[in-house]
Design a protein around this motif. Sequence first.
Motif, PDB file in Angstrom:
ATOM      1  N   UNK A   1       0.830  -1.201   0.000  1.00  0.00           N
ATOM      2  CA  UNK A   1       0.000   0.000   0.000  1.00  0.00           C
ATOM      3  C   UNK A   1       0.872   1.261   0.000  1.00  0.00           C
ATOM      4  N   UNK A   2       2.195   1.091   0.151  1.00  0.00           N
ATOM      5  CA  UNK A   2       3.119   2.226   0.211  1.00  0.00           C
ATOM      6  C   UNK A   2       3.615   2.586  -1.186  1.00  0.00           C
ATOM      7  N   UNK A   3       2.799   3.258  -1.950  1.00  0.00           N
ATOM      8  CA  UNK A   3       3.246   3.703  -3.264  1.00  0.00           C
ATOM      9  C   UNK A   3       3.168   2.646  -4.337  1.00  0.00           C
ATOM     10  N   UNK A   4       2.394   1.586  -4.119  1.00  0.00           N
ATOM     11  CA  UNK A   4       2.203   0.587  -5.160  1.00  0.00           C
ATOM     12  C   UNK A   4       3.326  -0.415  -5.305  1.00  0.00           C
ATOM     13  N   UNK A   5       4.047  -0.731  -4.238  1.00  0.00           N
ATOM     14  CA  UNK A   5       5.114  -1.722  -4.310  1.00  0.00           C
ATOM     15  C   UNK A   5       4.553  -3.035  -4.845  1.00  0.00           C
ATOM     16  N   UNK A   6       5.182  -3.560  -5.880  1.00  0.00           N
ATOM     17  CA  UNK A   6       4.692  -4.773  -6.518  1.00  0.00           C
ATOM     18  C   UNK A   6       5.864  -5.679  -6.862  1.00  0.00           C
ATOM     19  N   UNK A   7       5.973  -6.795  -6.165  1.00  0.00           N
ATOM     20  CA  UNK A   7       7.023  -7.768  -6.448  1.00  0.00           C
ATOM     21  C   UNK A   7       8.425  -7.252  -6.208  1.00  0.00           C
ATOM     22  N   UNK A   8       8.729  -6.732  -5.004  1.00  0.00           N
ATOM     23  CA  UNK A   8      10.080  -6.230  -4.763  1.00  0.00           C
ATOM     24  C   UNK A   8      11.110  -7.327  -5.010  1.00  0.00           C
ATOM     25  N   UNK A   9      12.157  -6.993  -5.756  1.00  0.00           N
ATOM     26  CA  UNK A   9      13.166  -8.000  -6.081  1.00  0.00           C
ATOM     27  C   UNK A   9      14.543  -7.664  -5.544  1.00  0.00           C
ATOM     28  N   UNK A  10      14.756  -6.433  -5.141  1.00  0.00           N
ATOM     29  CA  UNK A  10      16.032  -6.060  -4.524  1.00  0.00           C
ATOM     30  C   UNK A  10      15.835  -4.749  -3.788  1.00  0.00           C
ATOM     31  N   UNK A  11      16.766  -4.447  -2.908  1.00  0.00           N
ATOM     32  CA  UNK A  11      16.689  -3.199  -2.160  1.00  0.00           C
ATOM     33  C   UNK A  11      18.085  -2.775  -1.730  1.00  0.00           C
ATOM     34  N   UNK A  12      18.215  -1.468  -1.511  1.00  0.00           N
ATOM     35  CA  UNK A  12      19.472  -0.911  -1.025  1.00  0.00           C
ATOM     36  C   UNK A  12      19.181   0.424  -0.350  1.00  0.00           C
ATOM     37  N   UNK A  13      20.070   0.811   0.513  1.00  0.00           N
ATOM     38  CA  UNK A  13      19.984   2.141   1.113  1.00  0.00           C
ATOM     39  C   UNK A  13      20.966   3.042   0.391  1.00  0.00           C
ATOM     40  N   UNK A  14      20.489   4.197  -0.004  1.00  0.00           N
ATOM     41  CA  UNK A  14      21.330   5.156  -0.694  1.00  0.00           C
ATOM     42  C   UNK A  14      22.147   5.974   0.281  1.00  0.00           C
ATOM     43  N   UNK A  15      23.086   6.779  -0.234  1.00  0.00           N
ATOM     44  CA  UNK A  15      23.912   7.634   0.620  1.00  0.00           C
ATOM     45  C   UNK A  15      23.081   8.671   1.369  1.00  0.00           C
ATOM     46  N   UNK A  16      21.857   8.903   0.880  1.00  0.00           N
ATOM     47  CA  UNK A  16      20.956   9.839   1.559  1.00  0.00           C
ATOM     48  C   UNK A  16      20.214   9.179   2.722  1.00  0.00           C
ATOM     49  N   UNK A  17      20.440   7.875   2.928  1.00  0.00           N
ATOM     50  CA  UNK A  17      19.781   7.148   4.007  1.00  0.00           C
ATOM     51  C   UNK A  17      18.415   6.607   3.643  1.00  0.00           C
ATOM     52  N   UNK A  18      17.932   6.904   2.438  1.00  0.00           N
ATOM     53  CA  UNK A  18      16.628   6.420   2.002  1.00  0.00           C
ATOM     54  C   UNK A  18      16.730   4.989   1.486  1.00  0.00           C
ATOM     55  N   UNK A  19      15.642   4.248   1.658  1.00  0.00           N
ATOM     56  CA  UNK A  19      15.548   2.890   1.139  1.00  0.00           C
ATOM     57  C   UNK A  19      15.028   2.941  -0.295  1.00  0.00           C
ATOM     58  N   UNK A  20      15.740   2.269  -1.202  1.00  0.00           N
ATOM     59  CA  UNK A  20      15.329   2.164  -2.600  1.00  0.00           C
ATOM     60  C   UNK A  20      15.011   0.702  -2.886  1.00  0.00           C
ATOM     61  N   UNK A  21      13.808   0.464  -3.425  1.00  0.00           N
ATOM     62  CA  UNK A  21      13.336  -0.895  -3.671  1.00  0.00           C
ATOM     63  C   UNK A  21      13.023  -1.052  -5.149  1.00  0.00           C
ATOM     64  N   UNK A  22      13.540  -2.124  -5.739  1.00  0.00           N
ATOM     65  CA  UNK A  22      13.253  -2.449  -7.136  1.00  0.00           C
ATOM     66  C   UNK A  22      12.009  -3.302  -7.168  1.00  0.00           C
ATOM     67  N   UNK A  23      10.980  -2.845  -7.909  1.00  0.00           N
ATOM     68  CA  UNK A  23       9.765  -3.625  -8.102  1.00  0.00           C
ATOM     69  C   UNK A  23       9.888  -4.463  -9.350  1.00  0.00           C
ATOM     70  N   UNK A  24       9.435  -5.668  -9.282  1.00  0.00           N
ATOM     71  CA  UNK A  24       9.609  -6.592 -10.389  1.00  0.00           C
ATOM     72  C   UNK A  24       8.499  -6.534 -11.425  1.00  0.00           C
ATOM     73  N   UNK A  25       7.283  -6.219 -11.021  1.00  0.00           N
ATOM     74  CA  UNK A  25       6.150  -6.390 -11.912  1.00  0.00           C
ATOM     75  C   UNK A  25       5.589  -5.094 -12.489  1.00  0.00           C
ATOM     76  N   UNK A  26       5.777  -3.988 -11.826  1.00  0.00           N
ATOM     77  CA  UNK A  26       5.172  -2.777 -12.394  1.00  0.00           C
ATOM     78  C   UNK A  26       6.112  -1.600 -12.313  1.00  0.00           C
TER      79      UNK A  26
END
Length: 169
Positions: free
Chosen positions: A144-169
């Motif tokens: 429900x957080x911004x339409x996350x769909x099929x997360x396939x990887x994640x990393x924290x950027x130098x800004x401290x934010x979490x970046x998540x790769x969605x697989x399906x959309x």
Amino acid sequence: MRHASHILLTLAVAIGSGSVRAEWLVDSYNDNRVLRYNTTNGQYIGELASSGSGGLSLPHDIVIDANGHVLVASAGNDAVPQYSALNGSSMGNFVSGGSGGLDYPVGMAYGPDGNLYVAGQLSDTVQRYNPTSGAYLDTFVTNMSGGLDGPSDLTFGPDGNLYVVGRYS
């Protein structure tokens, strides 16, 4: 469908007498193993975790914890087993199967807060776990957080934010 081994991680292993050896760890999804390679010449060294060792099933991602243990996202049993970096022996599940609703873990990262974040591809979530005990803390991101769909990887950027790769959309 055949999945390729896709995760490389450099691990420094103490081999005695103060010597350290650097290795690449590669998950082998199709045969449920974690393989070791020489970082200098790419030569195959051997298995860190053999097929099914410690319940390993459909490995997707690898991280090293603060104690130097190897954690593997084991999608086939919704768990994160832990292995000794020295000899590959199973140390049991760091995150128990399905803990906190985890479903098909595929990506992991340690956050700036020190906690372990695990992407559950089929639950469309990112769960947060205690970095020492592996205990479930909370669901950090839901579908429900911004339409996350099929997360396939994640990393924290130098800004401290979490970046998540969605697989399906």
